[in-house]
Design a protein around this motif. Structure first.
Motif, PDB file in Angstrom:
ATOM      1  N   GLN A 163       0.825  -1.207   0.000  1.00  0.00           N
ATOM      2  CA  GLN A 163       0.000   0.000   0.000  1.00  0.00           C
ATOM      3  C   GLN A 163       0.867   1.268   0.000  1.00  0.00           C
ATOM      4  OE1 GLN A 163      -2.692   0.292   3.306  1.00  0.00           O
ATOM      5  NE2 GLN A 163      -4.099   1.598   2.180  1.00  0.00           N
ATOM      6  N   ALA A 164       1.980   1.244   0.717  1.00  0.00           N
ATOM      7  CA  ALA A 164       2.870   2.408   0.778  1.00  0.00           C
ATOM      8  C   ALA A 164       3.537   2.693  -0.563  1.00  0.00           C
ATOM      9  CB  ALA A 164       3.934   2.197   1.856  1.00  0.00           C
ATOM     10  N   PHE A 165       3.555   1.702  -1.454  1.00  0.00           N
ATOM     11  CA  PHE A 165       4.191   1.852  -2.761  1.00  0.00           C
ATOM     12  C   PHE A 165       3.261   2.421  -3.828  1.00  0.00           C
ATOM     13  CE2 PHE A 165       6.815  -2.203  -1.692  1.00  0.00           C
ATOM     14  CZ  PHE A 165       7.610  -1.484  -0.815  1.00  0.00           C
ATOM     15  N   GLU A 166       1.970   2.518  -3.520  1.00  0.00           N
ATOM     16  CA  GLU A 166       0.979   2.920  -4.519  1.00  0.00           C
ATOM     17  C   GLU A 166       1.347   4.239  -5.192  1.00  0.00           C
ATOM     18  OE1 GLU A 166      -2.983   2.895  -2.923  1.00  0.00           O
ATOM     19  OE2 GLU A 166      -2.904   0.742  -2.532  1.00  0.00           O
ATOM     20  N   GLY A 167       1.286   4.234  -6.524  1.00  0.00           N
ATOM     21  CA  GLY A 167       1.568   5.428  -7.305  1.00  0.00           C
ATOM     22  C   GLY A 167       3.039   5.736  -7.496  1.00  0.00           C
ATOM     23  N   LYS A 168       3.917   4.889  -6.976  1.00  0.00           N
ATOM     24  CA  LYS A 168       5.359   5.118  -7.082  1.00  0.00           C
ATOM     25  C   LYS A 168       6.014   4.016  -7.911  1.00  0.00           C
ATOM     26  CE  LYS A 168       6.003   7.224  -2.489  1.00  0.00           C
ATOM     27  NZ  LYS A 168       4.625   7.519  -2.223  1.00  0.00           N
ATOM     28  N   VAL A 169       7.103   4.368  -8.538  1.00  0.00           N
ATOM     29  CA  VAL A 169       7.998   3.364  -9.105  1.00  0.00           C
ATOM     30  C   VAL A 169       8.904   2.964  -7.951  1.00  0.00           C
ATOM     31  CG1 VAL A 169       9.872   2.933 -10.740  1.00  0.00           C
ATOM     32  CG2 VAL A 169       7.889   4.309 -11.439  1.00  0.00           C
ATOM     33  N   VAL A 170       9.004   1.667  -7.687  1.00  0.00           N
ATOM     34  CA  VAL A 170       9.709   1.191  -6.489  1.00  0.00           C
ATOM     35  C   VAL A 170      10.774   0.169  -6.868  1.00  0.00           C
ATOM     36  CG1 VAL A 170       9.454  -0.005  -4.274  1.00  0.00           C
ATOM     37  CG2 VAL A 170       7.655   1.536  -5.073  1.00  0.00           C
ATOM     38  N   LEU A 171      11.962   0.364  -6.303  1.00  0.00           N
ATOM     39  CA  LEU A 171      13.026  -0.618  -6.422  1.00  0.00           C
ATOM     40  C   LEU A 171      13.268  -1.190  -5.030  1.00  0.00           C
ATOM     41  CD1 LEU A 171      15.252  -1.962  -8.180  1.00  0.00           C
ATOM     42  CD2 LEU A 171      16.796  -0.227  -7.255  1.00  0.00           C
ATOM     43  N   ILE A 172      13.016  -2.471  -4.875  1.00  0.00           N
ATOM     44  CA  ILE A 172      13.337  -3.164  -3.622  1.00  0.00           C
ATOM     45  C   ILE A 172      14.688  -3.814  -3.854  1.00  0.00           C
ATOM     46  CG2 ILE A 172      12.665  -4.943  -1.977  1.00  0.00           C
ATOM     47  CD1 ILE A 172       9.748  -4.506  -2.961  1.00  0.00           C
ATOM     48  N   ASP A 173      15.666  -3.412  -3.055  1.00  0.00           N
ATOM     49  CA  ASP A 173      17.047  -3.833  -3.263  1.00  0.00           C
ATOM     50  C   ASP A 173      17.533  -4.656  -2.081  1.00  0.00           C
ATOM     51  OD1 ASP A 173      19.642  -3.844  -4.489  1.00  0.00           O
ATOM     52  OD2 ASP A 173      20.252  -2.252  -3.094  1.00  0.00           O
ATOM     53  N   PHE A 174      17.753  -5.953  -2.301  1.00  0.00           N
ATOM     54  CA  PHE A 174      18.327  -6.837  -1.282  1.00  0.00           C
ATOM     55  C   PHE A 174      19.843  -6.767  -1.431  1.00  0.00           C
ATOM     56  CE2 PHE A 174      14.090  -8.461  -1.992  1.00  0.00           C
ATOM     57  CZ  PHE A 174      13.650  -8.772  -0.717  1.00  0.00           C
ATOM     58  N   TRP A 175      20.541  -6.419  -0.347  1.00  0.00           N
ATOM     59  CA  TRP A 175      21.967  -6.171  -0.433  1.00  0.00           C
ATOM     60  C   TRP A 175      22.622  -6.284   0.935  1.00  0.00           C
ATOM     61  CZ3 TRP A 175      24.919  -1.780   1.271  1.00  0.00           C
ATOM     62  CH2 TRP A 175      24.209  -0.930   2.125  1.00  0.00           C
ATOM     63  N   ALA A 176      23.941  -6.098   0.996  1.00  0.00           N
ATOM     64  CA  ALA A 176      24.676  -6.045   2.265  1.00  0.00           C
ATOM     65  C   ALA A 176      25.965  -5.260   2.062  1.00  0.00           C
ATOM     66  CB  ALA A 176      24.995  -7.451   2.763  1.00  0.00           C
ATOM     67  N   THR A 177      26.445  -4.663   3.119  1.00  0.00           N
ATOM     68  CA  THR A 177      27.679  -3.883   3.051  1.00  0.00           C
ATOM     69  C   THR A 177      28.900  -4.765   2.793  1.00  0.00           C
ATOM     70  OG1 THR A 177      28.014  -3.992   5.453  1.00  0.00           O
ATOM     71  CG2 THR A 177      26.766  -2.109   4.603  1.00  0.00           C
ATOM     72  N   TRP A 178      28.831  -6.037   3.147  1.00  0.00           N
ATOM     73  CA  TRP A 178      29.961  -6.959   2.963  1.00  0.00           C
ATOM     74  C   TRP A 178      29.990  -7.586   1.580  1.00  0.00           C
ATOM     75  CZ3 TRP A 178      27.634 -11.403   1.680  1.00  0.00           C
ATOM     76  CH2 TRP A 178      26.395 -11.699   2.256  1.00  0.00           C
ATOM     77  N   CYS A 179      29.003  -7.295   0.754  1.00  0.00           N
ATOM     78  CA  CYS A 179      28.875  -7.884  -0.582  1.00  0.00           C
ATOM     79  C   CYS A 179      29.474  -6.933  -1.619  1.00  0.00           C
ATOM     80  CB  CYS A 179      27.393  -8.161  -0.861  1.00  0.00           C
ATOM     81  SG  CYS A 179      27.012  -8.589  -2.564  1.00  0.00           S
ATOM     82  N   GLY A 180      30.621  -7.302  -2.173  1.00  0.00           N
ATOM     83  CA  GLY A 180      31.298  -6.464  -3.156  1.00  0.00           C
ATOM     84  C   GLY A 180      30.422  -6.057  -4.330  1.00  0.00           C
ATOM     85  N   PRO A 181      29.718  -7.004  -4.985  1.00  0.00           N
ATOM     86  CA  PRO A 181      28.851  -6.616  -6.095  1.00  0.00           C
ATOM     87  C   PRO A 181      27.724  -5.670  -5.664  1.00  0.00           C
ATOM     88  CG  PRO A 181      29.350  -8.944  -6.226  1.00  0.00           C
ATOM     89  CD  PRO A 181      29.876  -8.465  -4.900  1.00  0.00           C
ATOM     90  N   CYS A 182      27.242  -5.813  -4.436  1.00  0.00           N
ATOM     91  CA  CYS A 182      26.187  -4.911  -3.935  1.00  0.00           C
ATOM     92  C   CYS A 182      26.739  -3.493  -3.804  1.00  0.00           C
ATOM     93  CB  CYS A 182      25.688  -5.380  -2.571  1.00  0.00           C
ATOM     94  SG  CYS A 182      24.958  -7.021  -2.540  1.00  0.00           S
ATOM     95  N   VAL A 183      27.900  -3.374  -3.199  1.00  0.00           N
ATOM     96  CA  VAL A 183      28.518  -2.067  -2.994  1.00  0.00           C
ATOM     97  C   VAL A 183      28.858  -1.438  -4.344  1.00  0.00           C
ATOM     98  CG1 VAL A 183      30.508  -0.878  -1.982  1.00  0.00           C
ATOM     99  CG2 VAL A 183      29.314  -2.659  -0.681  1.00  0.00           C
ATOM    100  N   HIS A 184      29.238  -2.271  -5.297  1.00  0.00           N
ATOM    101  CA  HIS A 184      29.543  -1.786  -6.649  1.00  0.00           C
ATOM    102  C   HIS A 184      28.317  -1.130  -7.289  1.00  0.00           C
ATOM    103  CE1 HIS A 184      31.378  -1.700 -10.630  1.00  0.00           C
ATOM    104  NE2 HIS A 184      30.287  -2.276 -11.099  1.00  0.00           N
ATOM    105  N   GLU A 185      27.117  -1.545  -6.915  1.00  0.00           N
ATOM    106  CA  GLU A 185      25.880  -1.006  -7.479  1.00  0.00           C
ATOM    107  C   GLU A 185      25.469   0.327  -6.867  1.00  0.00           C
ATOM    108  OE1 GLU A 185      23.987  -2.091 -10.137  1.00  0.00           O
ATOM    109  OE2 GLU A 185      25.779  -3.337 -10.370  1.00  0.00           O
ATOM    110  N   ILE A 186      26.032   0.686  -5.733  1.00  0.00           N
ATOM    111  CA  ILE A 186      25.597   1.895  -5.029  1.00  0.00           C
ATOM    112  C   ILE A 186      25.665   3.150  -5.894  1.00  0.00           C
ATOM    113  CG2 ILE A 186      26.142   3.458  -3.102  1.00  0.00           C
ATOM    114  CD1 ILE A 186      26.487   0.947  -1.379  1.00  0.00           C
ATOM    115  N   PRO A 187      26.700   3.377  -6.686  1.00  0.00           N
ATOM    116  CA  PRO A 187      26.680   4.590  -7.529  1.00  0.00           C
ATOM    117  C   PRO A 187      25.495   4.630  -8.497  1.00  0.00           C
ATOM    118  CG  PRO A 187      28.908   3.707  -7.404  1.00  0.00           C
ATOM    119  CD  PRO A 187      28.004   2.690  -6.753  1.00  0.00           C
ATOM    120  N   PHE A 188      25.082   3.486  -9.012  1.00  0.00           N
ATOM    121  CA  PHE A 188      23.925   3.449  -9.910  1.00  0.00           C
ATOM    122  C   PHE A 188      22.637   3.742  -9.136  1.00  0.00           C
ATOM    123  CE2 PHE A 188      27.116   0.725 -11.895  1.00  0.00           C
ATOM    124  CZ  PHE A 188      27.232   1.351 -13.127  1.00  0.00           C
ATOM    125  N   LEU A 189      22.542   3.194  -7.927  1.00  0.00           N
ATOM    126  CA  LEU A 189      21.376   3.474  -7.087  1.00  0.00           C
ATOM    127  C   LEU A 189      21.329   4.956  -6.718  1.00  0.00           C
ATOM    128  CD1 LEU A 189      21.605   0.333  -4.797  1.00  0.00           C
ATOM    129  CD2 LEU A 189      19.922   0.738  -6.594  1.00  0.00           C
TER     130      LEU A 189
END
Length: 171
Positions: free
Chosen positions: A51-77
């Motif tokens: 319900q909180a997402f209604e009317g919005k484009v939403v990206l749900i991002d599963f990640w962790a600070t210890w995950c190199g590929p996750c941290v690599h994505e932060i500039p794109f996010l």
């Protein structure tokens, strides 16, 4: 002599081995039916559900600070957040960090990660990753303004392009 030439390549080998995802066991598909059951509280105490997402484009991002590929994505996010964050676009980070909340908050602040974050503190055993069947990260779900899934596991320029297209869609 060989060591001297290979040493600069070591980060490439290490990151390359993690480039697909940070795994405790195979990646698997995301349980998208879990979207209807999603109800989480972010670090600021705000409740997020479908319900909180209604009317919005939403990206749900599963990640962790210890995950190199996750941290690599932060500039794109950050790029997506800076371009669209005030225009009905939401990133909801679901952290799989097992560290305490204080340390996690400090990491977010030091790395200028400003979008809402959920931190349940139990890594892959946290309730939300378990609900969605997350067994590897990074993983993401992109929803359009109608709450329909329009992409999963988008990264880098593909993520930016998908968000741009979703934000350009008629309301």
């Amino acid at each position: 002599m060989t060591t001297r030439f290979l040493r600069p390549l070591l980060p490439i080998f290490v990151f390359g081995s993690l480039a697909l995802s940070c795994l405790p066991g195979g990646g698997g598909a995301i349980n998208l039916e879990a979207l209807d059951e999603l109800r989480v509280e972010d670090l600021d105490g705000r409740i997020w559900d479908r319900q909180a997402f209604e009317g919005k484009v939403v990206l749900i991002d599963f990640w962790a600070t210890w995950c190199g590929p996750c941290v690599h994505e932060i500039p794109f996010l950050k790029t997506a957040w800076q371009r669209f964050g005030e225009h009905d676009f939401l990133i909801l980070g679901i952290s799989l960090d097992g560290a305490d909340r204080k340390g996690f908050r400090e990491w977010l602040k030091a790395n200028d990660v400003t979008w809402p974050q959920v931190h349940e503190g139990q890594s892959f055993d946290s309730p939300t990753p378990r609900l969605f069947g997350i067994r590897a990260i990074p993983r993401s779900i992109l929803l359009d303004r109608k709450g329909q899934v329009i992409g999963t596991n988008l990264r880098g320029p593909r993520l930016i392009q998908a968000v741009e297209e979703a934000m350009g869609a008629p309301r």
